[in-house]
Each structure stands twice: as C-alpha cells, then as structure tokens.
Design a protein around this motif. Structure first.
Motif, PDB file in Angstrom:
ATOM      1  N   SER A 147      40.193  45.000  55.232  1.00 18.54           N
ATOM      2  CA  SER A 147      40.900  44.499  54.053  1.00 18.54           C
ATOM      3  C   SER A 147      42.401  44.400  54.297  1.00 18.54           C
ATOM      4  CB  SER A 147      40.639  45.410  52.849  1.00 18.54           C
ATOM      5  OG  SER A 147      41.147  46.713  53.067  1.00 18.54           O
ATOM      6  N   LEU A 148      42.962  45.306  55.094  1.00 15.47           N
ATOM      7  CA  LEU A 148      44.400  45.272  55.352  1.00 15.47           C
ATOM      8  C   LEU A 148      44.822  44.043  56.154  1.00 15.47           C
ATOM      9  CD1 LEU A 148      47.079  46.681  54.968  1.00 15.47           C
ATOM     10  CD2 LEU A 148      46.584  48.116  56.956  1.00 15.47           C
ATOM     11  N   LEU A 202      37.337  42.523  45.253  1.00 15.59           N
ATOM     12  CA  LEU A 202      36.010  41.894  45.307  1.00 15.59           C
ATOM     13  C   LEU A 202      35.321  42.161  46.639  1.00 15.59           C
ATOM     14  CD1 LEU A 202      36.657  38.419  43.631  1.00 15.59           C
ATOM     15  CD2 LEU A 202      35.684  40.467  42.614  1.00 15.59           C
ATOM     16  N   ASN A 203      36.069  42.080  47.723  1.00 22.41           N
ATOM     17  CA  ASN A 203      35.470  42.334  49.038  1.00 22.41           C
ATOM     18  C   ASN A 203      34.969  43.776  49.146  1.00 22.41           C
ATOM     19  OD1 ASN A 203      35.963  39.731  49.935  1.00 22.41           O
ATOM     20  ND2 ASN A 203      37.930  40.247  50.850  1.00 22.41           N
ATOM     21  N   ALA A 204      35.751  44.715  48.623  1.00 20.01           N
ATOM     22  CA  ALA A 204      35.337  46.114  48.680  1.00 20.01           C
ATOM     23  C   ALA A 204      34.150  46.377  47.755  1.00 20.01           C
ATOM     24  CB  ALA A 204      36.508  47.026  48.312  1.00 20.01           C
ATOM     25  N   TRP A 205      34.153  45.755  46.591  1.00 12.88           N
ATOM     26  CA  TRP A 205      33.067  45.975  45.624  1.00 12.88           C
ATOM     27  C   TRP A 205      31.745  45.396  46.120  1.00 12.88           C
ATOM     28  CZ3 TRP A 205      32.995  48.627  40.996  1.00 12.88           C
ATOM     29  CH2 TRP A 205      31.861  48.435  40.199  1.00 12.88           C
ATOM     30  N   VAL A 251      33.441  43.031  38.010  1.00 15.20           N
ATOM     31  CA  VAL A 251      34.048  41.933  38.754  1.00 15.20           C
ATOM     32  C   VAL A 251      34.470  40.816  37.813  1.00 15.20           C
ATOM     33  CG1 VAL A 251      33.644  40.202  40.530  1.00 15.20           C
ATOM     34  CG2 VAL A 251      32.726  42.505  40.810  1.00 15.20           C
ATOM     35  N   ILE A 252      33.611  40.494  36.859  1.00 17.48           N
ATOM     36  CA  ILE A 252      33.943  39.448  35.891  1.00 17.48           C
ATOM     37  C   ILE A 252      35.135  39.859  35.039  1.00 17.48           C
ATOM     38  CG2 ILE A 252      33.084  38.183  33.884  1.00 17.48           C
ATOM     39  CD1 ILE A 252      30.297  38.331  35.113  1.00 17.48           C
ATOM     40  N   ILE A 253      35.175  41.123  34.624  1.00 14.91           N
ATOM     41  CA  ILE A 253      36.292  41.615  33.807  1.00 14.91           C
ATOM     42  C   ILE A 253      37.603  41.524  34.581  1.00 14.91           C
ATOM     43  CG2 ILE A 253      37.258  43.667  32.694  1.00 14.91           C
ATOM     44  CD1 ILE A 253      34.398  44.473  31.984  1.00 14.91           C
ATOM     45  N   VAL A 254      37.592  41.940  35.840  1.00 17.34           N
ATOM     46  CA  VAL A 254      38.796  41.864  36.662  1.00 17.34           C
ATOM     47  C   VAL A 254      39.251  40.413  36.807  1.00 17.34           C
ATOM     48  CG1 VAL A 254      39.691  42.198  39.005  1.00 17.34           C
ATOM     49  CG2 VAL A 254      38.362  43.994  37.920  1.00 17.34           C
ATOM     50  N   GLY A 255      38.313  39.513  37.029  1.00 18.06           N
ATOM     51  CA  GLY A 255      38.669  38.110  37.153  1.00 18.06           C
ATOM     52  C   GLY A 255      39.274  37.534  35.888  1.00 18.06           C
ATOM     53  N   LEU A 256      38.716  37.899  34.739  1.00 14.90           N
ATOM     54  CA  LEU A 256      39.256  37.397  33.473  1.00 14.90           C
ATOM     55  C   LEU A 256      40.638  37.957  33.188  1.00 14.90           C
ATOM     56  CD1 LEU A 256      36.063  37.546  31.203  1.00 14.90           C
ATOM     57  CD2 LEU A 256      37.120  35.530  32.224  1.00 14.90           C
ATOM     58  N   LEU A 257      40.837  39.231  33.462  1.00 12.28           N
ATOM     59  CA  LEU A 257      42.144  39.844  33.213  1.00 12.28           C
ATOM     60  C   LEU A 257      43.224  39.273  34.123  1.00 12.28           C
ATOM     61  CD1 LEU A 257      41.151  43.607  32.716  1.00 12.28           C
ATOM     62  CD2 LEU A 257      41.758  41.938  30.961  1.00 12.28           C
ATOM     63  N   ALA A 258      42.855  38.949  35.346  1.00 13.97           N
ATOM     64  CA  ALA A 258      43.840  38.459  36.317  1.00 13.97           C
ATOM     65  C   ALA A 258      43.868  36.938  36.405  1.00 13.97           C
ATOM     66  CB  ALA A 258      43.538  39.040  37.693  1.00 13.97           C
ATOM     67  N   GLN A 259      43.175  36.264  35.504  1.00  6.86           N
ATOM     68  CA  GLN A 259      43.057  34.812  35.611  1.00  6.86           C
ATOM     69  C   GLN A 259      44.420  34.123  35.568  1.00  6.86           C
ATOM     70  OE1 GLN A 259      40.661  33.098  32.528  1.00  6.86           O
ATOM     71  NE2 GLN A 259      40.516  31.098  33.509  1.00  6.86           N
ATOM     72  N   ARG A 260      45.277  34.539  34.651  1.00  9.26           N
ATOM     73  CA  ARG A 260      46.588  33.896  34.517  1.00  9.26           C
ATOM     74  C   ARG A 260      47.417  34.088  35.777  1.00  9.26           C
ATOM     75  NH1 ARG A 260      51.460  35.818  32.517  1.00  9.26           N
ATOM     76  NH2 ARG A 260      50.449  37.790  31.969  1.00  9.26           N
ATOM     77  N   HIS A 261      47.378  35.295  36.343  1.00 13.80           N
ATOM     78  CA  HIS A 261      48.152  35.558  37.553  1.00 13.80           C
ATOM     79  C   HIS A 261      47.566  34.824  38.757  1.00 13.80           C
ATOM     80  CE1 HIS A 261      50.506  38.605  35.506  1.00 13.80           C
ATOM     81  NE2 HIS A 261      49.386  39.137  35.043  1.00 13.80           N
ATOM     82  N   ILE A 262      46.249  34.672  38.769  1.00 15.23           N
ATOM     83  CA  ILE A 262      45.623  33.953  39.876  1.00 15.23           C
ATOM     84  C   ILE A 262      46.056  32.496  39.877  1.00 15.23           C
ATOM     85  CG2 ILE A 262      43.428  33.139  40.787  1.00 15.23           C
ATOM     86  CD1 ILE A 262      42.175  35.745  39.872  1.00 15.23           C
ATOM     87  N   VAL A 263      46.101  31.887  38.703  1.00 17.85           N
ATOM     88  CA  VAL A 263      46.531  30.485  38.612  1.00 17.85           C
ATOM     89  C   VAL A 263      47.963  30.342  39.099  1.00 17.85           C
ATOM     90  CG1 VAL A 263      46.979  28.592  37.020  1.00 17.85           C
ATOM     91  CG2 VAL A 263      44.922  29.968  36.756  1.00 17.85           C
ATOM     92  N   LYS A 264      48.835  31.288  38.711  1.00 17.09           N
ATOM     93  CA  LYS A 264      50.203  31.250  39.198  1.00 17.09           C
ATOM     94  C   LYS A 264      50.267  31.423  40.705  1.00 17.09           C
ATOM     95  CE  LYS A 264      52.742  32.803  35.097  1.00 17.09           C
ATOM     96  NZ  LYS A 264      53.664  33.839  34.550  1.00 17.09           N
ATOM     97  N   GLY A 265      49.447  32.341  41.215  1.00 18.88           N
ATOM     98  CA  GLY A 265      49.450  32.591  42.653  1.00 18.88           C
ATOM     99  C   GLY A 265      49.022  31.391  43.461  1.00 18.88           C
ATOM    100  N   LEU A 266      48.091  30.607  42.921  1.00 19.54           N
ATOM    101  CA  LEU A 266      47.610  29.437  43.649  1.00 19.54           C
ATOM    102  C   LEU A 266      48.636  28.317  43.683  1.00 19.54           C
ATOM    103  CD1 LEU A 266      43.914  29.333  42.391  1.00 19.54           C
ATOM    104  CD2 LEU A 266      44.765  30.175  44.573  1.00 19.54           C
ATOM    105  N   THR A 267      49.658  28.387  42.823  1.00 22.89           N
ATOM    106  CA  THR A 267      50.697  27.358  42.796  1.00 22.89           C
ATOM    107  C   THR A 267      51.997  27.822  43.432  1.00 22.89           C
ATOM    108  OG1 THR A 267      51.404  28.093  40.583  1.00 22.89           O
ATOM    109  CG2 THR A 267      49.755  26.358  40.690  1.00 22.89           C
ATOM    110  N   VAL A 268      52.026  29.038  43.983  1.00 25.55           N
ATOM    111  CA  VAL A 268      53.252  29.527  44.608  1.00 25.55           C
ATOM    112  C   VAL A 268      53.635  28.653  45.785  1.00 25.55           C
ATOM    113  CG1 VAL A 268      54.212  31.428  45.970  1.00 25.55           C
ATOM    114  CG2 VAL A 268      53.047  31.908  43.842  1.00 25.55           C
TER     115      VAL A 268
END
Length: 277
Positions: A147-148, A202-205, A251-268
């Motif tokens: 993972s590192l 997700l990879n660890a889970w 996993v679904i909960i984590v994805g929903l909570l981080a959805q806004r940050h993920i969208v921002k990350g994909l546009t960095v």
C-alpha cells in the motif's frame, strides 16, 4: 440529431451501469431468500423475504461481527500509517533533488510489478521467525509493503502539478520547508490525498490472498471469514450473500462520505502551471 445522440449516450451509460449494479442487486435479493429459494430453478424474482440470514451472520454462531472489527482495525491502521509515510515521501520525490532520486522512483514502481503469490512464502517465513503470524501488527506490516508504494506513486503526480512559484514564494517569506508543506502544499492536494486514502482503505479491506495465509483464529478479516459459509458438502449462498452485503456496507459509506473530495482529487491534474524538474 443531437437528441438521438443524447439518447444513445444515456442508453450506453445505462448499459455500463447495469453491468456493475446487477451483481450487487442480485446479491441483495439473494440475502433475503431462504436456501430453498436460492436453489430454486428457474430463479425466483418474487418470493417471501426473510431477515433470518442477517440474524444468523450478525448474532448467530457464524457471526461475522468480530471479523468486521478485525477488518476495520487492519484497514484503518494500514491507511493511517500509509498516509503518514506516503505524504512526505511523495512530496520529496516530486519537489526535492537528492541522490538516487530516479532509482528510488523506479524502485517504488517496481514493487507494484511483483506478483503477490511469489511473496507469500517469504512473508510467511519472516513473520514466523519474529512471531508475527496471526497478529494485527504482522498483517498490517505486510499490507504496508504494497500500500505504501502504491500511495507514493499515486500522490507524486498531485504534488508535481502544484506550481513551483507557490512554494518558492513561501520559502522566500522564510516559511521553512515543513511550514510550506503544511500550509501551502497540502491544502492544494487535499483531493489527491482523499483519493489515495480511499484507495488504500479499499485495497486493505478487500485483500484476501495475504490474509488467508498469514492470519488465523485470533485475527481473521471478513474476507477470510466468508469461507465459513463454504464447505465440501454445501455452500450457504443466502448467508454468504448477507455477509457480503454487510462487508460492502463500510466501503460504500466511506465512498459516499469522501465522494466530494474524490471528485476534487480527480480534477487536481487540471491545475495549470505545474512543472516537472
């Protein structure tokens, strides 16, 4: 013409979405069936639902709650430790000049090319020597080994896309390297950090191969515990589906909570002015 193209795109999107949604919905339906209904042919779409499977996998003799706790502890520990080491490492690889920089970057990439099957026996022997088999510390350390490098390689591009002028201005104001990293650079790559954090979690889970060999009765992640419902004589499909739904929930909960940050990350990566040296 535009309307027809729009309808075609919607139909194509619906087909692609159904490929992902169908297995999840079918598993959800199966989790509410009895074993008799699961084995019925042709498959039943209309049946009397039951919560017995969830009751068994939560409160019964084959409860997976301890395994969910093991997976949570392993995944959170792996994610926290990975990000603590990966953020400064990725920053150093992207912004600093040091000896063997190209070699270290190649090493990080090469570790992702190693087949996991070829590493199981060495990992097993090492953990056996130090008493790390079937321990949280042992499996977490093993997860860090893959993972590192993944997190470092993923975040290097985010750091490289930040304009050097922002960092140089802070350094000219005598902010110092660590203050610049904390107050100037990290706020710009929060989206990338969020994306990396989610992927590492997700990879660890979801990891199974190392967990099934290097854990045992004391530490058993939920991915391994699913084998309790599979035997030579019978596979308990309904309970297995119920357990899978419970395992997917975090996993679904984590994805929903981080959805806004993920969208921002994909546009960095769209930030202009970033340089590569």
């Amino acid at each position: 013409m535009k309307a027809a193209r729009k309808i075609l795109l919607w139909l194509l999107a619906a087909c692609l979405l159904s490929v992902w949604v169908f297995p999840v919905l079918w598993g959800l339906l199966t989790s509410f069936k009895t074993e008799r209904d699961v084995l019925a042919y042709p498959p039943l779409l209309i049946f009397e639902p039951t919560l017995g499977n969830y009751r068994d996998v939560i409160f019964g003799s084959s409860s997976i709650l301890p395994n969910l706790w093991s997976s949570t502890l392993i995944s959170v520990s792996t994610t926290v430790l990975t990000m603590l080491f990966a953020v400064p490492a990725a920053y150093a690889m992207a912004r600093l000049r040091y000896p063997a920089k190209r070699g270290s970057g190649f090493y990080v990439l090469a570790t992702q090319m190693l087949p996991p099957v070829g590493l199981i026996i060495p990992y097993y022997l090492v953990l056996q020597k130090i008493g790390g088999l079937d321990t949280y510390g042992g499996i977490t350390a093993i997860y860090l080994t893959f993972s590192l490098p993944f997190a470092i390689w993923l975040m290097v591009s985010y750091f490289e896309d930040i304009p050097f002028e922002m960092e140089e201005a802070a350094l000219l104001d005598r902010a110092g390297r660590f203050r610049t990293l904390w107050y100037v650079i990290l706020p710009q790559v929060r989206g990338g950090i969020a994306v990396t954090t989610v992927f590492v979690f997700l990879n660890a889970w979801n990891e199974f191969l190392f967990a099934v060999v290097l854990t045992g009765n004391n530490v058993r992640p939920v991915t391994v515990a699913m084998f309790n419902f599979i035997s030579v004589e019978q596979t308990q499909w309904a309970r297995l589906a119920a357990g899978a739904m419970l395992a997917m929930a975090p996993v679904i909960i984590v994805g929903l909570l981080a959805q806004r940050h993920i969208v921002k990350g994909l546009t960095v990566g769209a930030v202009k002015g970033g340089g590569r040296r």
